[in-house]
Design a protein around this motif. Structure first.
Motif, short mmCIF file in Angstrom:
data_model
loop_
_atom_site.label_atom_id
_atom_site.label_comp_id
_atom_site.label_asym_id
_atom_site.label_seq_id
_atom_site.Cartn_x
_atom_site.Cartn_y
_atom_site.Cartn_z
N THR A 1 0.88 -1.17 0.00
CA THR A 1 0.00 0.00 0.00
C THR A 1 0.92 1.22 0.00
O THR A 1 1.53 1.54 1.02
CB THR A 1 -0.93 0.02 1.22
OG1 THR A 1 -1.66 -1.22 1.26
CG2 THR A 1 -1.92 1.16 1.14
N GLN A 2 1.04 1.85 -1.17
CA GLN A 2 2.06 2.87 -1.39
C GLN A 2 1.54 4.28 -1.16
O GLN A 2 0.40 4.59 -1.50
CB GLN A 2 2.61 2.76 -2.83
CG GLN A 2 3.26 1.43 -3.11
CD GLN A 2 3.75 1.27 -4.52
OE1 GLN A 2 4.28 0.23 -4.89
NE2 GLN A 2 3.59 2.31 -5.35
N LEU A 3 2.41 5.12 -0.60
CA LEU A 3 2.15 6.56 -0.51
C LEU A 3 3.01 7.24 -1.57
O LEU A 3 4.23 7.10 -1.56
CB LEU A 3 2.49 7.09 0.88
CG LEU A 3 2.29 8.60 1.07
CD1 LEU A 3 0.81 8.97 0.96
CD2 LEU A 3 2.87 9.06 2.41
N GLU A 4 2.37 7.94 -2.50
CA GLU A 4 3.08 8.59 -3.60
C GLU A 4 2.69 10.07 -3.66
O GLU A 4 1.71 10.49 -3.05
CB GLU A 4 2.73 7.90 -4.93
CG GLU A 4 3.03 6.41 -4.92
CD GLU A 4 2.55 5.72 -6.20
OE1 GLU A 4 1.90 6.39 -7.04
OE2 GLU A 4 2.81 4.51 -6.36
N TYR A 5 3.45 10.83 -4.44
CA TYR A 5 3.06 12.23 -4.67
C TYR A 5 3.32 12.60 -6.11
O TYR A 5 4.19 12.03 -6.79
CB TYR A 5 3.80 13.17 -3.72
CG TYR A 5 5.25 13.41 -4.05
CD1 TYR A 5 5.65 14.51 -4.83
CD2 TYR A 5 6.25 12.55 -3.58
CE1 TYR A 5 6.98 14.73 -5.15
CE2 TYR A 5 7.57 12.76 -3.89
CZ TYR A 5 7.94 13.85 -4.67
OH TYR A 5 9.27 14.07 -4.98
N ILE B 1 -2.65 7.45 -2.24
CA ILE B 1 -2.57 6.16 -1.53
C ILE B 1 -2.97 5.10 -2.54
O ILE B 1 -4.11 5.07 -3.01
CB ILE B 1 -3.47 6.13 -0.29
CG1 ILE B 1 -2.93 7.09 0.77
CG2 ILE B 1 -3.56 4.71 0.27
CD1 ILE B 1 -3.76 7.15 2.04
N VAL B 2 -2.02 4.24 -2.89
CA VAL B 2 -2.23 3.25 -3.94
C VAL B 2 -2.35 1.87 -3.30
O VAL B 2 -1.36 1.33 -2.80
CB VAL B 2 -1.09 3.27 -4.97
CG1 VAL B 2 -1.37 2.29 -6.11
CG2 VAL B 2 -0.90 4.69 -5.53
N ILE C 1 -5.79 14.31 -1.52
CA ILE C 1 -5.30 12.97 -1.17
C ILE C 1 -6.15 12.00 -1.97
O ILE C 1 -7.35 11.86 -1.73
CB ILE C 1 -5.42 12.68 0.34
CG1 ILE C 1 -4.61 13.69 1.15
CG2 ILE C 1 -4.96 11.25 0.64
CD1 ILE C 1 -4.74 13.51 2.65
N ILE C 2 -5.55 11.36 -2.95
CA ILE C 2 -6.29 10.54 -3.90
C ILE C 2 -6.12 9.06 -3.56
O ILE C 2 -5.00 8.58 -3.37
CB ILE C 2 -5.82 10.82 -5.35
CG1 ILE C 2 -6.11 12.28 -5.71
CG2 ILE C 2 -6.50 9.87 -6.33
CD1 ILE C 2 -5.52 12.70 -7.04
N ILE C 3 -7.24 8.35 -3.49
CA ILE C 3 -7.22 6.91 -3.24
C ILE C 3 -7.22 6.22 -4.60
O ILE C 3 -8.17 6.34 -5.36
CB ILE C 3 -8.45 6.46 -2.44
CG1 ILE C 3 -8.62 7.31 -1.18
CG2 ILE C 3 -8.36 4.98 -2.09
CD1 ILE C 3 -10.00 7.24 -0.59
#
Length: 485
Positions: free
Chosen positions: A122-126, A142-143, A183-185
């Motif tokens: 479960t990745q946190l990206e920007y 949040i991927v 903050i995109i899921i």
């Protein structure tokens, strides 16, 4: 193959039992033993007369007149993996409801398709850029990847708070002090995670398990919801499980905690919950977020992104261990969908079912009598034969992941759902998955005999009379002599 003794053998055994009973002070004839509600476990006199195999078959005969099982539909088989032959059996080719022994097939398929060390990310990206003031002109992502344990704090999984703290540390380390975007899921490839459909023929009330709407009962209006819960000071006593089902969305989640006058469910949409917890954490840490939390199911032209940090789930071996030890239905259904995605590219229940049945066919599983409906065994439309389960378990002993598979099974008298069964004679020598629904009680797994042999077995009991405790008594009566085979 029904290896029941013929009429003359039964008469001989009955007569021998009668002779032994006359030698004791108390009058205890054979017919009285057969009529007792709690079967007598001390069978020393019978063992003196019978071989272990004969003792098992004698016990099967007794079940025909036992008030708990005489009208039941049941099957039993003990299978020797070394000789590939049936040791003893009754009604072993009958298609029967397996309840949670279904998880044996779901979890083994996951091992085969994913490997024991597989982890979900479960990745946190920007996206965008970060200026010298720490302003991120872009979005946080949040991927998700369908982690069945996300935020559950069970079976080695981190809690939501721990994951959020990991994400916050990564954001701070990157120097981000403000986020101008959202903050995109991102769960596009796992969009089916948002809806866990109920298995066919699921029932509203099962063996002290209560089905309630998603959310918390604090805000529930019984006039609008199916509210089925017993009045008790503590709804979680006696290890009851609570399943919450919304009649409007058909989402199924599970009881999380009891808070005095109401109970609270597991989170219905973990990625969304995690994203909102992250936003709360950012605000508490004085990191401004201008946008909102929003899902992005379809992203046909994804913007360039960089990874800030990755939360990794426990290994599949750890998750399977938790699933089988606790008989966790939520984990099992999530694993079913992961099987579907790995094999067919999507996480629908139908793809999961197809992935499991295709895998079983590829390894030579006997599909006669198999009706595979779900990953957990909640559906009473699900059927399997005892002999197919036993042969499957025997074949698993040659698989590269047998150690992890075997260790996931509860141990008689010691762990998991078998902790309070087989406390005396078979303690520590039966390793099996349990299954329980209304009128259904099942066991399937392995027996370690006193001669150091490993035997596979399946015991599926449907439509019994009496209590589950009484059925457990009969199960122990049937299985205890197998230790001497």
């Amino acid at each position: 193959m029904n290896k029941i003794k013929n009429y003359f053998s039964i008469i001989a055994i009955g007569f021998s039992s009668f002779v032994f009973s006359q030698g004791s002070v108390a009058v205890s004839t054979f017919p009285q033993v057969a009529d007792q509600q709690s079967l007598v476990k001390d069978i020393t006199a019978e063992k003196a007369l019978l071989s272990p195999k004969e003792q098992i078959e004698f016990n099967i005969n007794k079940m025909f007149t036992d008030p708990v099982l005489r009208n039941a539909n049941w099957g039993f088989v003990v299978y020797d993996p070394k000789t590939e032959k049936i040791v003893t059996a009754y009604n072993e080719t009958a298609p029967l409801i397996p309840a949670s022994t279904t998880k044996l097939l779901t979890t083994e398929t996951a091992f085969s398709l994913l490997g024991t060390q597989y982890r979900w990310n479960t990745q946190l990206e920007y996206s965008g850029s970060i200026d010298v003031e720490g302003v991120l002109t872009g979005n946080l992502y949040i991927v998700g990847s369908g982690d069945p344990s996300l935020g559950g704090n069970r079976g080695g999984a981190a809690s939501y708070t721990q994951i959020v703290n990991q994400y916050l540390d990564a954001i701070k380390e990157k120097g981000i002090r403000k986020v101008t975007g959202d903050i995109i899921i991102q769960t596009a490839i796992f969009k089916e995670n948002k809806k866990q459909e109920l298995p066919q023929n699921i029932v509203w009330l099962e063996q002290a398990n209560y089905f309630l709407p998603v959310g918390t009962t604090k805000d529930i209006d019984p006039k609008n919801e199916k509210l089925l819960i017993s009045q008790s000071n503590n709804p979680f006593n006696q290890a009851k499980k609570y399943f919450y089902v919304s009649p409007y969305t058909n989402k199924a989640v599970y009881a999380d905690k009891f808070e005095g006058a109401w109970v609270t469910t597991k989170v219905a949409e973990p990625p969304a919950f995690l994203a909102n917890k992250l936003r709360e954490g950012l605000v508490k840490n004085k990191i401004t977020v201008s946008g909102k939390v929003t899902p992005k199911i379809v992203d046909r032209e994804p913007e360039p992104r960089e990874i800030l940090t990755i939360y990794k789930s426990p290994t599949l071996a750890e998750i399977v261990n938790y699933t089988n030890q606790r008989s966790d239905n939520g984990y099992a259904e999530a694993l079913l969908k992961s099987n579907g995605f790995q094999k067919l590219g999507d996480q629908t229940v139908e793809s999961g079912r197809l992935a499991v049945t295709d895998h079983l066919q590829s390894i030579g599983f006997d599909l006669n009598g198999l009706n595979f409906m779900d990953g957990s065994g909640l559906s009473k439309a699900h059927t399997v034969t005892p002999i197919s389960q036993a042969k499957f378990l025997a074949k698993m002993m040659k698989s590269p992941y047998y150690k992890e598979y075997f260790e996931s099974l509860p141990i008689a008298g010691q762990s998991g759902t078998l902790k309070h069964m087989f406390m005396v004679n078979s303690n520590g020598q039966i390793f099996a998955k349990t299954g329980t629904l209304n009128g259904v009680k099942c066991l399937a797994g392995y027996i370690k005999t006193r001669n150091n042999k490993t035997l596979a077995f399946s015991l599926l009991i449907n439509k019994f009379s009496g209590s589950v405790a009484q059925v457990k008594d009969r199960m122990e009566q049937l299985l205890d002599p197998t230790l001497d085979l």
